[in-house]
Enzyme design. Structure first.
Site, short mmCIF file in Angstrom:
data_model
loop_
_atom_site.label_atom_id
_atom_site.label_comp_id
_atom_site.label_asym_id
_atom_site.label_seq_id
_atom_site.Cartn_x
_atom_site.Cartn_y
_atom_site.Cartn_z
CG HIS B 262 -1.85 1.12 1.34
ND1 HIS B 262 -3.15 1.07 0.90
CD2 HIS B 262 -1.69 2.38 1.84
CE1 HIS B 262 -3.74 2.23 1.12
NE2 HIS B 262 -2.88 3.04 1.70
CD GLU B 263 1.52 3.45 3.79
OE1 GLU B 263 1.65 4.53 3.16
OE2 GLU B 263 0.54 3.19 4.51
#
Lengths: 501, 501
Positions: B262-263
């Site tokens: 995600h990051e």
């Protein structure tokens, strides 16, 4: 105190926040930053430095300083005096000179890295010439603003209140005594059995645990600081967040351990500064000499003492899982390893006995350079002559001679003497501390640093910049800074083999 | 372009340096900072923020903005427009309102931490009342300056160009379709064999190595960024130095792995912004919705797809030394674990099918709060009604109800919708990308992200803020943002079990 003074405190608190930010960003640059962002970070740092300079030199600041009255409180008075000193340093230089210095030292530093590698003094000469010319202009401009000689004005940037007239007689004494003392120490050392080397490898995780253990023993507050790794050990960070670094080699744990102890000495000073004044100029460390005295107090005065080695030997054996009776790991041998004296060409590798010789040479040369009495093309020969006369060594190339240090290429003139002054101050402070409080030495023999640190907090750390280095040393020890205690310390440790030295 | 515009570029480059410094200091605060310095760091950050605000709102800046002419270059024109938007947001609020907000949200955030723990909405009500009152004033002041309704003005702070009139019909569609769709997905899921849990422990060093491996696979440039650990995963740092974090649990590697993915989606966006414009407003990310679309593109659209799971399964078995034939570690089971749907009370734990429901509820409520149509004492009941009507769950206490999120206590109104819009945008972008370039899907099945990232660079990242979110989505996909692609994606993945979904 009047309103202008109060307003100044607010402005300087903002400047302190910028300094904190710069401190953490510089730490990050050495410890964390991915290399691909180096240029951008350099720009960021320059812009933040520029902002700080802008705030400090804004017309409003000069008006406030002119109007300010700090009242009767001695700390507020000292704070205002420090504000004025800092402001004078900042406003003394015309903007184009500051910019020319930044550009010249950036170029010079890059050129120096290559020149050193190739021992190419001739190739570096144009850069050093430019940097020196600009530094002389800086010295003259600051000197005019501060009412000092150019060299004193440069000294004052690193060590407020220290003057050439204070240093000259002290260094003259060292110059007279040091060669004979070094010879005597080497003769004595040769008469003793050789030390036994320690056999590694020494796993880095254990070295790190050892470093943290020793930091804790010294009283370092881990809730307000960190230990990390960088290519060149340093103590930096911010006022409430003191960050030190070391570097590890698997084959030898002593450099990392002594590095941690040295930087923890610096860090204890920072952590011992008065909390209420941390965001004001008067709450900052009193300069390079006092700072170095605190790192050398820990690294040299205390942690290479026989008493400390007796205490630390079992901890070292336990850390590296060495049998209790292994001969190399007995206090006697460990102490010999930690106090080995060997004249060498490289300043940063020098032991505490030969170290000042490296500084004496540089001090003479940089005074002459600033005064214009030494043509730069003659620098290598003059440097090599100095090494030969004080240490009896021949310098084979400039890489191991006048090109070895980054200071001059970076425009740092007036910085070197503080290293030796710090060594002298550490001996003088330690001697006074042990004399004033008889409980300190026995406590160290138990690994208990608390009484010594308490003494340093009271007599050095808590004074911050409320007094100058010469005043702090005199008040703490009852005498002006001199070479006496250092010379006596060297004789006791290296000639008399006093059991507590 | 004229001189005033050139001067503005220099001012904004300085602001960008301050933002970089703040970004690294905020990262440091979460990842490195010793806890004892938290108050001082908070002061430092506030002072640097204040400096940035001061530079941005200085009278000179308004004069330059009035005089500036960016000429014909579309990027310079867009840059000037962004400068004006940023300046309007900053100058819209009187200083005392900014200060009142800072103080109120600081108090409110502390009170919320305790109130949440104790499910004590009544105790928190006075704080939320104060924060809401101030936020309504902010909305009105910004709205007046921007010519927008208060809620649109708040939205514009997080997502420039996004308006309530764009969101309302999209969310209405979701509100109609989502309950039936969730029920169908759950029914389908229940008809299939249950997934087999993975048995740990999963050593953290291996989880970290896996994360780095996947970041590399995605194309993250480690020379311009880092991966570290923090209590709450985030992507931050500075323009040339994008730093992401995750957190590890020994018992389950999936949360950390999906967190890194995600990051990394966020980070690829930051690293893909146009290098020449990084220090200017137009070079920044286009807002929260596009940012979230990039993280969800990686985490949800691609890395929970059947095709990606087929590729990653051997890597996972190898990382954790699991035998090739272990049933739980076959793609089929792994995919089932990664796409498990379960209506729950906590937004941040929600799967991609039920997640938008959490946002729909909050969006309605915060619009009503800003408008003054919802008395705060009625908030818990209204929140619980929303959860019941959309997810069929009863909320047992406010801790798991309207007190669960930090956003409102922090004064973040207009922020929640971007999460759901980001989910819709990620589906719409992924669908368009796969349709426009038939090579993308097969590449992902080989673990090759390069073609997809190339598409995103061209169509999203490199546009930065030269266009608004609605414009970027329309240009990239040929249609305005809608729920179509998201709903189709959910049906294909969860009902049809399409082999590439």
């Amino acid at each position: 105190m009047n309103k202008a003074y109060q307003s100044l405190e607010r402005h300087f608190a903002r400047l302190s926040s910028l300094s904190d930010a710069l401190g953490i960003l510089c730490w990050d640059k050495e410890v964390m930053m991915p290399h691909g962002t180096a240029d951008r970070r350099a720009d960021n740092l320059a812009i933040l430095e520029g902002l700080r300079h802008e705030i400090l030199t804004a017309p409003e600041m000069a008006d406030l300083l002119a109007e300010a009255d700090a009242g009767e409180d001695p700390w507020q008075r000292a704070n205002l005096a420090e504000m004025r000193r800092v402001h004078t340093h900042a406003t003394a230089l015309p903007g184009d000179l500051v910019e020319a210095c930044t550009q010249a030292t950036t170029r010079s530093e890059m050129a120096w890295r290559e020149a050193r590698q190739n021992s190419d003094f001739a190739g570096f000469l144009p850069h050093l010439t430019e940097v020196l010319n600009l530094t002389r202009q800086v010295g003259e401009a600051k000197g005019a603003a501060l009412g000092l000689s150019p060299y004193d004005a440069l000294l004052d940037s690193f060590d407020p209140g220290t003057r050439q007239t204070d240093i000259d007689p002290i260094f003259a004494r060292l110059r007279t005594e040091l060669p004979g003392l070094i010879a005597a120490v080497l003769e004595k050392q040769a008469s003793l059995p050789a030390s036994i080397p320690l056999e590694g490898p020494f796993p880095i995780a254990r070295q790190e645990a050892l470093g943290r253990r020793l930091m804790q023993q010294l009283g370092f507050d881990m809730t307000r600081g960190r230990l990390d790794v960088s290519a060149h050990p340093f103590c930096g960070g911010a006022t409430h967040d003191v960050r030190l670094t070391t570097r590890y080699e698997e084959e030898d744990f002593i450099p990392a351990m002594m590095g941690v102890l040295h930087e923890t000495g610096h860090a204890m000073y920072e952590q011992g500064l008065p909390q209420n004044w941390l965001s004001q100029p008067v709450g900052q460390a009193a300069g390079m000499t006092v700072h170095e005295s605190q790192s050398l107090m820990v690294e040299m005065q205390v942690c290479r003492s026989r008493a400390f080695v007796e205490w630390v030997a079992p901890l070292l054996r336990q850390t590296f899982e060495v049998a209790e009776t292994t001969p190399a790991w007995q206090p006697d041998n460990l102490h010999r390893l930690l106090t080995h004296v060997q004249p060498g060409l490289i300043r940063v590798d020098a032991d505490e006995v030969t170290y000042p010789a490296h500084i004496l040479i540089r001090y003479d040369l940089e005074k002459a350079m600033i005064k214009g009495d030494l043509a730069l093309r003659d620098l290598p020969a003059a440097f090599n002559d100095g090494i030969h006369s004080l240490l009896g060594l021949s310098v084979p190339d400039d890489r191991r001679g006048c090109l070895q240090d980054i200071h001059w290429p970076e425009g740092l003139f007036g910085y070197f003497p503080c290293y030796a002054l710090g060594a002298l101050a550490s001996a003088q402070l330690r001697t006074a501390a042990y004399q004033q409080d008889a409980s300190l030495a026995p406590a160290i023999a138990q690994g208990n640093f608390a009484p010594l640190m308490q003494w340093l907090r009271t007599n050095v750390h808590s004074r911050a910049s409320s007094a100058s280095m010469p005043e702090i040393i005199r008040a703490a020890t009852g005498a002006p800074l001199s070479a006496d205690a250092y010379l006596a310390h060297v004789r006791r440790r290296y000639l008399d083999h006093a059991p507590d030295a």
